[in-house]
Design a protein around this motif. Sequence first.
Motif, short mmCIF file in Angstrom:
data_model
loop_
_atom_site.label_atom_id
_atom_site.label_comp_id
_atom_site.label_asym_id
_atom_site.label_seq_id
_atom_site.Cartn_x
_atom_site.Cartn_y
_atom_site.Cartn_z
N ALA A 21 0.81 -1.22 0.00
CA ALA A 21 0.00 0.00 0.00
C ALA A 21 0.84 1.27 0.00
O ALA A 21 0.30 2.36 -0.17
CB ALA A 21 -0.93 0.01 1.22
N ASN A 45 3.06 2.63 -2.09
CA ASN A 45 3.07 3.43 -3.30
C ASN A 45 1.76 4.19 -3.48
O ASN A 45 1.75 5.39 -3.81
CB ASN A 45 3.32 2.54 -4.53
CG ASN A 45 3.45 3.36 -5.81
OD1 ASN A 45 4.32 4.21 -5.92
ND2 ASN A 45 2.57 3.10 -6.77
N ASP A 46 0.64 3.51 -3.23
CA ASP A 46 -0.66 4.17 -3.33
C ASP A 46 -0.78 5.31 -2.32
O ASP A 46 -1.31 6.37 -2.65
CB ASP A 46 -1.80 3.16 -3.08
CG ASP A 46 -2.02 2.23 -4.26
OD1 ASP A 46 -1.41 2.46 -5.32
OD2 ASP A 46 -2.81 1.27 -4.12
N VAL A 59 -5.65 5.00 -8.40
CA VAL A 59 -5.55 4.24 -7.15
C VAL A 59 -6.91 3.66 -6.77
O VAL A 59 -7.03 2.49 -6.38
CB VAL A 59 -5.02 5.13 -6.00
CG1 VAL A 59 -5.04 4.36 -4.68
CG2 VAL A 59 -3.61 5.61 -6.32
N SER A 62 -7.93 0.64 -8.89
CA SER A 62 -7.09 -0.56 -8.75
C SER A 62 -7.15 -1.16 -7.35
O SER A 62 -6.55 -2.21 -7.09
CB SER A 62 -5.64 -0.23 -9.11
OG SER A 62 -5.11 0.73 -8.20
N ASN A 63 -7.87 -0.50 -6.41
CA ASN A 63 -7.88 -0.94 -5.02
C ASN A 63 -9.18 -1.65 -4.69
O ASN A 63 -10.26 -1.19 -5.08
CB ASN A 63 -7.68 0.26 -4.08
CG ASN A 63 -7.16 -0.15 -2.73
OD1 ASN A 63 -7.87 -0.77 -1.95
ND2 ASN A 63 -5.91 0.19 -2.45
#
Length: 279
Positions: free
Chosen positions: A31, A33-34, A133, A136-137
């Motif tokens: 997590a 990078n996000d 983000v 993609s989460n």
Amino acid sequence: KYSGLELVSKALHHNFVSTMQQLDELLPPHARNDFQIITGELEVLDLKTILAKKILGRPITEEELFLATKETRALAADLIAAKDADAAFHVLRKSSYASVFTAELLSEYSKTKNYRIFVDALNKFLYAQLAIVMQSNNDVLVKYLLSSRIDLLNIMLVLRLKKQGFKSEEITPRLANGLSRHVKKLLDLSFEECVRELNQSFGLALPENASVVQIEVAIEKRFVEKSLKAFRMSVLSFGTILGYYYLKTIEIGNIQKIVFGTHFGVKDELKQMVYAIST
């Protein structure tokens, strides 16, 4: 060494940076990078402050900035050292914001001298990153928090531009991608009709002559209330950490408004801009 407003600013900055470091330690590796992308909004806020000061020819102090990461501190140092706004634009053209500060954007600014051009471009860049983000989460809370942030940005941009007399077809290209049904509906309404629609959609009680600031605070407060309900039922996850980060930025912002507002004698205005966060 420090006193007065400078002491408060230093203390708040130290507290915030310390909190960010603690949150970074709690984050699962996948997590990080996000989270860096999401907290990039602090860097964007710093860029807006620096650019506004450069354009106005005013001095810049670190106390006015978040400077949340070493990368931000390095970029900010280069921008502060720039002799004027044009030199600052040159720095940004060579940074990770090169795709924002295009030749076309700078040409438009040279014609209009409208600082909002940069604000809108930076906002669109930031929220495009947040949308990536969000998509993609798989964390439901993360999706809710990010979609709410994007929605708030778009709603407030629609209202500000409508207040200035812009037409819907002029507003739409400036908005972040992924328009919600709320935003789509507002595009077809007058400013006064927008206020009535927001009252109905979000359960607010805004007067028809509400200011843009009043509207933004009311919607953000509703967003925070819903977020807190979700946190109470959530286990420690990326979404919970992200929610705490957002609440921390609001807490710091409220303290800054109270301190500076009290110092400069604008307590009445503070009542419109500050609200309590009850956990």
